[in-house]
Design a protein around this motif. Structure first.
Motif, mmCIF file in Angstrom:
data_model
loop_
_atom_site.group_PDB
_atom_site.id
_atom_site.type_symbol
_atom_site.label_atom_id
_atom_site.label_comp_id
_atom_site.label_asym_id
_atom_site.label_seq_id
_atom_site.Cartn_x
_atom_site.Cartn_y
_atom_site.Cartn_z
ATOM 1 N N CYS A 22 12.264 -4.278 -3.622
ATOM 2 C CA CYS A 22 10.904 -3.776 -3.810
ATOM 3 C C CYS A 22 9.914 -4.925 -3.969
ATOM 4 O O CYS A 22 8.765 -4.832 -3.518
ATOM 5 C CB CYS A 22 10.840 -2.851 -5.027
ATOM 6 N N GLY A 23 10.369 -6.013 -4.608
ATOM 7 C CA GLY A 23 9.487 -7.170 -4.757
ATOM 8 C C GLY A 23 9.088 -7.757 -3.422
ATOM 9 O O GLY A 23 7.944 -8.202 -3.242
ATOM 10 N N SER A 24 9.997 -7.761 -2.458
ATOM 11 C CA SER A 24 9.648 -8.275 -1.132
ATOM 12 C C SER A 24 8.563 -7.427 -0.487
ATOM 13 O O SER A 24 7.688 -7.949 0.209
ATOM 14 C CB SER A 24 10.894 -8.311 -0.240
ATOM 15 N N ALA A 25 8.609 -6.115 -0.737
ATOM 16 C CA ALA A 25 7.595 -5.230 -0.172
ATOM 17 C C ALA A 25 6.262 -5.363 -0.888
ATOM 18 O O ALA A 25 5.195 -5.367 -0.257
ATOM 19 C CB ALA A 25 8.089 -3.782 -0.233
ATOM 20 N N VAL A 26 6.304 -5.481 -2.210
ATOM 21 C CA VAL A 26 5.072 -5.509 -3.004
ATOM 22 C C VAL A 26 4.393 -6.870 -2.962
ATOM 23 O O VAL A 26 3.164 -6.962 -2.872
ATOM 24 C CB VAL A 26 5.391 -5.117 -4.465
ATOM 25 N N PHE A 45 16.399 -6.282 1.235
ATOM 26 C CA PHE A 45 17.261 -5.307 0.571
ATOM 27 C C PHE A 45 18.731 -5.588 0.876
ATOM 28 O O PHE A 45 19.587 -5.527 -0.014
ATOM 29 C CB PHE A 45 16.895 -3.885 0.996
ATOM 30 N N GLY A 46 19.036 -5.896 2.129
ATOM 31 C CA GLY A 46 20.413 -6.215 2.467
ATOM 32 C C GLY A 46 20.918 -7.446 1.758
ATOM 33 O O GLY A 46 22.065 -7.490 1.282
ATOM 34 N N GLY A 169 25.969 -5.450 3.110
ATOM 35 C CA GLY A 169 24.595 -5.948 3.128
ATOM 36 C C GLY A 169 23.911 -5.719 4.464
ATOM 37 O O GLY A 169 22.742 -5.320 4.517
ATOM 38 N N LEU A 170 24.629 -5.955 5.554
ATOM 39 C CA LEU A 170 24.043 -5.713 6.877
ATOM 40 C C LEU A 170 23.806 -4.228 7.111
ATOM 41 O O LEU A 170 22.820 -3.843 7.755
ATOM 42 C CB LEU A 170 24.956 -6.286 7.957
ATOM 43 N N ALA A 171 24.705 -3.385 6.595
ATOM 44 C CA ALA A 171 24.502 -1.940 6.725
ATOM 45 C C ALA A 171 23.228 -1.501 6.011
ATOM 46 O O ALA A 171 22.458 -0.679 6.538
ATOM 47 C CB ALA A 171 25.707 -1.188 6.168
ATOM 48 N N LEU A 172 22.985 -2.047 4.815
ATOM 49 C CA LEU A 172 21.768 -1.673 4.096
ATOM 50 C C LEU A 172 20.524 -2.187 4.814
ATOM 51 O O LEU A 172 19.484 -1.513 4.818
ATOM 52 C CB LEU A 172 21.816 -2.202 2.659
#
Length: 235
Positions: A22-26, A45-46, A169-172
């Motif tokens: 979420c921090g990457s988005a915000v 996220f991944g 991680g890649l799936a997410l």
């Protein structure tokens, strides 16, 4: 590992997922010229899951997600008695992450916490692409189902050893690339709960969706993998 150690690991891992994702988005995607963009948020996220799976996965199993915990129970990989403590630790980690993220974001000039702030999940008016309730429920169930298939398969004793965090991680990352326009991507009730509790309003009213749909998908994924792949042979 003792239960308390496992719960601390789940709290830390879920904190990292929400704070980093979420921090990457915000914070990091907010600037058109300098931001990381849509694909960068998906990758973030991944990376949170990949890094924490390697860091603390050997302690707690690296769930960081109530839907994963319930899916692993459905798949015969997790005891029922530990479900509620795991979910409580995950939700607490998510809330702490959302609170700290809000404090950081508030340091920007002119910051206001809007109804879609902190990367909350939503449908309708809160969907990035304006997608309907039905579309949101469907995609959250399908993608959480797929996520559990990947998790169950990658952590199967018959799978190549040591690569599970990479696959998960890649799936997410893939899941976020698909569904950010629809619901801003949950597949994780804890991830949805932390930001929604602080933003309130419609985000909190729609929070039920991001518990019900991922849990349904997770349980179906756990049962589904167990049904078609069977239990791995004893080590």
């Amino acid at each position: 590992m003792p239960l308390m150690q496992r719960l601390v690991a789940e709290l830390i891992g879920t904190f990292w997922l929400v704070f980093g994702g979420c921090g990457s988005a915000v914070l990091a995607a907010a600037f058109p010229d300098l931001g990381i963009g849509f694909a960068g948020v998906a990758l973030a996220f991944g990376l949170t899951v990949l890094t924490m799976a390697y860091a603390v996965g050997h302690i707690s199993g690296g769930h960081f997600n109530p839907a994963v915990t319930l899916g692993l129970w459905a798949g015969g990989r997790f005891p029922a008695g530990d479900i509620l403590p795991y979910i409580a630790a995950q939700v607490v980690g998510a809330i702490i992450a959302a609170f700290i993220l809000l404090q950081i974001a508030s340091g920007a000039p002119g910051f206001e916490l809007g109804p879609t702030g902190l990367a909350v999940n939503g449908v309708g008016a809160h969907s990035p692409g304006g997608y309907s309730l039905g579309a949101g429920i469907t995609i959250e169930i399908v993608l959480t189902f797929g996520f559990l298939i990947v998790i169950m398969g990658a952590t199967d004793r018959r799978a190549p050893a040591g690569f599970a965090p990479l696959a998960i991680g890649l799936a997410l990352t893939l899941i976020h690339l698909i569904s950010i326009p629809v619901t801003n991507t949950s597949v994780n009730p804890a991830r949805s709960t932390g930001p929604a509790l602080l933003v309130g309003g419609l985000a909190l009213q729609q929070l039920w969706l991001f518990w019900v749909a991922p849990i349904i998908g997770g349980i179906l994924g756990g049962f589904g993998y167990r049904a078609f792949a069977g239990d791995p042979p004893a080590a």
